[in-house]
Write a protein that holds these residues in place. Structure first.
Motif, PDB file in Angstrom:
ATOM      1  N   ARG A 127      63.466 -45.287  87.923  1.00  0.00           N
ATOM      2  CA  ARG A 127      64.669 -45.037  87.131  1.00  0.00           C
ATOM      3  C   ARG A 127      65.413 -43.803  87.616  1.00  0.00           C
ATOM      4  O   ARG A 127      66.642 -43.807  87.724  1.00  0.00           O
ATOM      5  CB  ARG A 127      64.278 -44.890  85.664  1.00  0.00           C
ATOM      6  CG  ARG A 127      63.800 -46.198  85.046  1.00  0.00           C
ATOM      7  CD  ARG A 127      63.139 -45.985  83.713  1.00  0.00           C
ATOM      8  NE  ARG A 127      62.760 -47.253  83.091  1.00  0.00           N
ATOM      9  CZ  ARG A 127      61.764 -47.380  82.227  1.00  0.00           C
ATOM     10  NH1 ARG A 127      61.041 -46.305  81.888  1.00  0.00           N
ATOM     11  NH2 ARG A 127      61.477 -48.550  81.711  1.00  0.00           N
ATOM     12  N   ALA A 128      64.675 -42.744  87.924  1.00  0.00           N
ATOM     13  CA  ALA A 128      65.321 -41.494  88.332  1.00  0.00           C
ATOM     14  C   ALA A 128      66.038 -41.622  89.660  1.00  0.00           C
ATOM     15  O   ALA A 128      67.122 -41.050  89.853  1.00  0.00           O
ATOM     16  CB  ALA A 128      64.280 -40.375  88.400  1.00  0.00           C
ATOM     17  N   ASP A 129      65.460 -42.371  90.591  1.00  0.00           N
ATOM     18  CA  ASP A 129      66.042 -42.505  91.926  1.00  0.00           C
ATOM     19  C   ASP A 129      67.147 -43.550  92.002  1.00  0.00           C
ATOM     20  O   ASP A 129      67.873 -43.622  92.997  1.00  0.00           O
ATOM     21  CB  ASP A 129      64.952 -42.847  92.953  1.00  0.00           C
ATOM     22  CG  ASP A 129      63.995 -41.689  93.184  1.00  0.00           C
ATOM     23  OD1 ASP A 129      64.218 -40.598  92.623  1.00  0.00           O
ATOM     24  OD2 ASP A 129      63.002 -41.888  93.918  1.00  0.00           O
ATOM     25  N   GLY A 130      67.249 -44.389  90.975  1.00  0.00           N
ATOM     26  CA  GLY A 130      68.296 -45.406  90.962  1.00  0.00           C
ATOM     27  C   GLY A 130      68.157 -46.447  92.051  1.00  0.00           C
ATOM     28  O   GLY A 130      69.157 -46.973  92.557  1.00  0.00           O
ATOM     29  N   VAL A 131      66.910 -46.767  92.424  1.00  0.00           N
ATOM     30  CA  VAL A 131      66.686 -47.766  93.465  1.00  0.00           C
ATOM     31  C   VAL A 131      66.596 -49.158  92.852  1.00  0.00           C
ATOM     32  O   VAL A 131      66.452 -49.319  91.636  1.00  0.00           O
ATOM     33  CB  VAL A 131      65.397 -47.457  94.262  1.00  0.00           C
ATOM     34  CG1 VAL A 131      65.535 -46.136  95.015  1.00  0.00           C
ATOM     35  CG2 VAL A 131      64.175 -47.403  93.347  1.00  0.00           C
ATOM     36  N   ASP A 132      66.681 -50.170  93.715  1.00  0.00           N
ATOM     37  CA  ASP A 132      66.541 -51.557  93.263  1.00  0.00           C
ATOM     38  C   ASP A 132      65.105 -52.048  93.379  1.00  0.00           C
ATOM     39  O   ASP A 132      64.709 -52.988  92.692  1.00  0.00           O
ATOM     40  CB  ASP A 132      67.455 -52.469  94.091  1.00  0.00           C
ATOM     41  CG  ASP A 132      68.923 -52.113  93.909  1.00  0.00           C
ATOM     42  OD1 ASP A 132      69.417 -52.201  92.771  1.00  0.00           O
ATOM     43  OD2 ASP A 132      69.567 -51.733  94.906  1.00  0.00           O
TER      44      ASP A 132
END
Length: 236
Positions: A127-132
């Motif tokens: 969630r923090a890194d905003g990855v898929d």
């Protein structure tokens, strides 16, 4: 929104028969991954922990250890069936109940060694890194070699042999990272659009080296038991 853990567990196994029920540290192998996923509910109270299986005995064991059981269709439980359709089926079942999923975690029961907070930390990083998609990896040194294509050619190193660093001086970006299959966190739309656990912007979740144990042979059981004890999991 809710995160879904999917633990695939077929009844068949070519290497070790009934491997998901193999006793490891006094518990069925699959029980360790269930316990680790349930531990994450301290930080993720809405986390759904589900075992997808076609096997009645595995279903009974999974339920006894606190997991939800999703009955896997027989065509998704063959020796050649890929894992992604099994995850998509589990997503269909859960989303069919009106639950909106924010993340899907794929955990392999054959990688039973994880720290108590590994799953919660992986979700937080996702969630923090905003990855898929987030891939669990184990760090390894870059001192790899490739065999030559013919005996007349030299073997090739994957690092600069003229500037070989000391291992303790290696920076994170100089390391290699091995995808050991233990853990994946994926946005639901990646499964829907690509039919794959990995896609979009990909991040790496670096596991501790002790979390790299995988149960492929009976010889791996002792190593797993040793590492589970080392990480503070109660074994018998």
């Amino acid at each position: 929104m809710t995160a879904l853990v999917v633990i695939p567990a077929r009844g068949g196994s070519k290497g070790i028969p009934r491997k998901n029920l193999l006793e490891v540290g006094g518990k069925p192998l699959i029980a360790w991954t269930i316990a680790q996923a349930l531990e994450a509910r301290t930080d993720e109270p809405d986390l759904i922990v589900a075992v997808s299986t076609e096997d009645a005995e595995i279903a009974e064991v999974a339920a006894a250890h606190g997991a939800r059981v999703i009955e896997r269709p027989a065509e998704l439980a063959t020796d050649t069936a890929p894992t992604e359709p099994t995850v998509l089926h589990a997503m269909d079942v859960v989303e069919g109940e009106g639950i909106e999923l924010s993340a899907v975690l794929l955990l392999q029961a054959t990688s039973p060694v994880r720290q108590r907070d590994t799953i919660a930390r992986a979700l937080a990083q996702f969630r923090a890194d905003g990855v898929d998609s987030l891939v669990g990896v184990v760090p390894e040194s870059p001192f790899f070699w490739r065999l030559p294509e013919s005996r007349e050619l030299s073997a090739r190193a994957a690092y600069d042999v003229d500037a070989r660093p000391r291992r303790q001086e290696l920076r994170p970006e100089q390391m290699h990272y091995f995808e050991n299959g233990s853990l994946y966190v994926t946005a639901p739309h990646i499964y829907r659009e690509r039919g794959n656990r990995i896609g979009g912007k990909v991040g790496l979740f670096v596991l501790d080296e002790v979390e790299g144990v995988d149960i492929d042979t009976l010889a791996d059981v002792a190593a797993a038991e040793s590492m589970l004890t080392r990480l503070g999991w109660r074994t018998s």
